[in-house]
Design a protein around this motif. Sequence first.
Motif, mmCIF file in Angstrom:
data_model
loop_
_atom_site.group_PDB
_atom_site.id
_atom_site.type_symbol
_atom_site.label_atom_id
_atom_site.label_comp_id
_atom_site.label_asym_id
_atom_site.label_seq_id
_atom_site.Cartn_x
_atom_site.Cartn_y
_atom_site.Cartn_z
ATOM 1 N N ARG A 1 -44.623 40.372 12.341
ATOM 2 C CA ARG A 1 -44.885 40.890 10.992
ATOM 3 C C ARG A 1 -45.244 39.727 10.086
ATOM 4 O O ARG A 1 -44.573 38.714 10.083
ATOM 5 C CB ARG A 1 -43.666 41.614 10.451
ATOM 6 C CG ARG A 1 -43.414 42.930 11.156
ATOM 7 C CD ARG A 1 -42.232 43.622 10.542
ATOM 8 N NE ARG A 1 -42.661 44.224 9.297
ATOM 9 C CZ ARG A 1 -42.689 45.519 9.063
ATOM 10 N NH1 ARG A 1 -42.285 46.346 9.978
ATOM 11 N NH2 ARG A 1 -43.113 45.995 7.920
ATOM 12 N N ILE A 2 -46.300 39.926 9.327
ATOM 13 C CA ILE A 2 -46.733 38.946 8.339
ATOM 14 C C ILE A 2 -46.954 39.715 7.044
ATOM 15 O O ILE A 2 -47.776 40.639 7.013
ATOM 16 C CB ILE A 2 -48.025 38.222 8.774
ATOM 17 C CG1 ILE A 2 -47.786 37.499 10.100
ATOM 18 C CG2 ILE A 2 -48.503 37.262 7.695
ATOM 19 C CD1 ILE A 2 -49.026 36.942 10.745
ATOM 20 N N ALA A 3 -46.195 39.348 6.020
ATOM 21 C CA ALA A 3 -46.261 40.028 4.720
ATOM 22 C C ALA A 3 -46.086 41.540 4.886
ATOM 23 O O ALA A 3 -46.796 42.333 4.282
ATOM 24 C CB ALA A 3 -47.560 39.697 4.004
ATOM 25 N N GLY A 4 -45.156 41.938 5.760
ATOM 26 C CA GLY A 4 -44.839 43.346 5.951
ATOM 27 C C GLY A 4 -45.766 44.114 6.864
ATOM 28 O O GLY A 4 -45.565 45.295 7.108
ATOM 29 N N ARG A 5 -46.776 43.456 7.413
ATOM 30 C CA ARG A 5 -47.762 44.121 8.277
ATOM 31 C C ARG A 5 -47.713 43.513 9.679
ATOM 32 O O ARG A 5 -47.674 42.292 9.835
ATOM 33 C CB ARG A 5 -49.148 43.911 7.665
ATOM 34 C CG ARG A 5 -50.240 44.597 8.388
ATOM 35 C CD ARG A 5 -51.543 44.453 7.637
ATOM 36 N NE ARG A 5 -52.616 44.957 8.450
ATOM 37 C CZ ARG A 5 -53.874 44.637 8.304
ATOM 38 N NH1 ARG A 5 -54.239 43.797 7.363
ATOM 39 N NH2 ARG A 5 -54.792 45.126 9.093
#
Length: 95
Positions: A45-49
Motif C-alpha cells: 500500500r502506498i498512500a492508501g492504494r
Amino acid sequence: MTDDPKILVPFDHDEAIPIRIMARLAGISEQTARNWCAEHGLGRRIAGRWWGSRVALAMFRDGDKAALNAYHAGQRDGRVADYFARVRAQKLKNL
C-alpha cells in the motif's frame, strides 16, 4: 534497520502496477491480487492504494522463491536483476 520486505523500494513506475492491472495479468480477481500482495509480498500500500510489483509477480508465477526472497531482502542484482530486465523487455514489447 527494519526487516520489512523491500517491495517497490525504491518506487519505480516501470515496475509498479495498479492492482486491477495485476489481477488482469495474472487472471485473478482484484481481491485475490490484494491478498497475494499481502501474503506473498507481491506489492504494498502506498498512500492508501495497493500497488503490485511486475517483478515480484513474475518471480511468484515462475515459482522462484529464491529470487523473491532476495527481492524482499532488497537485492537488485544477479537473479533479481534478470527479472527486472525481463519485465522491462516485456513492457517495451507491449508498447
